[in-house]
Design an enzyme around this catalytic site. Sequence first.
Site, PDB file in Angstrom:
ATOM      1  CE  LYS A  35      38.181  39.916  43.608  1.00  0.00           C
ATOM      2  NZ  LYS A  35      39.435  39.721  44.350  1.00  0.00           N
ATOM      3  CE1 TYR A 244      37.650  48.671   9.766  1.00  0.00           C
ATOM      4  CE2 TYR A 244      36.979  47.435  11.715  1.00  0.00           C
ATOM      5  CZ  TYR A 244      36.818  48.512  10.851  1.00  0.00           C
ATOM      6  OH  TYR A 244      35.824  49.417  11.084  1.00  0.00           O
TER       7      TYR A 244
HETATM    8  C1  LIG Z   1      39.567  38.317  44.635  1.00  0.00           C
HETATM    9  C2  LIG Z   1      39.960  37.890  45.986  1.00  0.00           C
HETATM   10  C3  LIG Z   1      39.505  36.668  46.504  1.00  0.00           C
HETATM   11  C4  LIG Z   1      38.806  35.626  45.650  1.00  0.00           C
HETATM   12  O1  LIG Z   1      39.804  34.973  44.886  1.00  0.00           O
HETATM   13  P1  LIG Z   1      39.459  33.833  43.836  1.00  0.00           P
HETATM   14  O2  LIG Z   1      40.793  33.431  43.308  1.00  0.00           O
HETATM   15  O3  LIG Z   1      38.603  34.464  42.796  1.00  0.00           O
HETATM   16  O4  LIG Z   1      38.756  32.740  44.544  1.00  0.00           O
HETATM   17  C5  LIG Z   1      39.768  36.390  47.842  1.00  0.00           C
HETATM   18  N1  LIG Z   1      40.477  37.267  48.600  1.00  0.00           N
HETATM   19  C6  LIG Z   1      40.969  38.424  48.122  1.00  0.00           C
HETATM   20  C7  LIG Z   1      41.739  39.319  49.023  1.00  0.00           C
HETATM   21  C8  LIG Z   1      40.725  38.781  46.809  1.00  0.00           C
HETATM   22  O5  LIG Z   1      41.224  39.933  46.326  1.00  0.00           O
END
Ligand SMILES: *Cc1c(COP(=O)(O)O)cnc(C)c1O
Length: 350
Positions: A35, A244
């Site tokens: 993702k 800045y």
């Molecule tokens: C993002 C996510 C994962 C992966 O989690 P990590 O901590 O990055 O390994 C797995 N399951 C769900 C439902 C997620 O949202």
Amino acid sequence: MATGSLTIDLDALVRNWTALDRASGQGVETAAVVKADGYGLGAARVARTLARAGARRFFVAAAEEAAAIREVLGRGPEICVFSGHMAGDTDMIGDLDLVPMLNSVEQLTRHMEALPGHPFGIQLDTGMNRLGMEPAEWAALRDIALAAGPRLLMSHLACADEDTTGFNARQLACFREMTEGCGVPRSLAATGGILLGPDYHFEITRPGIGLYGGRPFEDAAPVVRLSLPVIQTREVEPGEAVGYGCTWVAEDRRVVATVAAGYADGILRCLTNRGTLWFDGQPCPILGRVSMDLITADITGLSRPPDALDLLGPDQGADDVADAAGTIGYEILTSLGHRYARHYTGGSAP
Ligand SMILES: *Cc1c(COP(=O)(O)O)cnc(C)c1O
């Protein structure tokens, strides 16, 4: 070279997936979570590389994210969608052959009406109260849902990497109670859950951050290097300010380098006077404010004038940067900007 250079080591990515696959144990399938554009590293390249390494199932947050991945994977590997079957997703789920993780009665109904016979999974809520069917809802739907032949039953741990109250064990017990005897493959563990041991693995594990070199997978191989070109260097005298707001004032003579990246590239502004860039194993503290496109760092005493300074690399990972910024490595990686020149190394077909 006017922009930073982001190098992604696909061999390190494969080593991390292979190590987490081994940790998942014999007979357990290890998927890959890609993702948010593969945690900022490029979902298509990541997915193609891991598919060659043996991954057969990929997870994305939203159906839109699957298009680029399906294109490189072709038909065959399964692409699952955590947000389930949302209104308006039907065509994409059908055309791209996605497996939505249905989160509610509403989604189950939508799916069965819109795409009867199309594969799906079920996401169950075991205590995180974010996504998934609650125990009572599931109890009411279970027979109907199981009769339609789900591919997967899954849930997610809220405290896998920071459990201080025994919450993991409670979620595990709840997941067992909700799924025992269903005869459907199950998945509970992300990266943190894999490291909790075999009780948490079930049939399928789904690591994300560990693949990309982040905590809690402490033994991960570093995947990312981010080098920022030096535009200019100068000496500042005692009493002179940098950047800045004049938030940093020299107490003694310093050499300052200005590099070509800033908060518009995802380098968080809160690293102002806190973060560190690196050159050949030598730390170069960030001086003054992080600007939109520029950062100033102390290069006094470097053994030679640098042409670039690294934010991420062998000397400093995303978690180290996150510690300085008061966040987590996930946010550092997924914030990586779009102006960098991206290079991929390794990952050639076996
Ligand atoms: C993002 C996510 C994962 C992966 O989690 P990590 O901590 O990055 O390994 C797995 N399951 C769900 C439902 C997620 O949202």
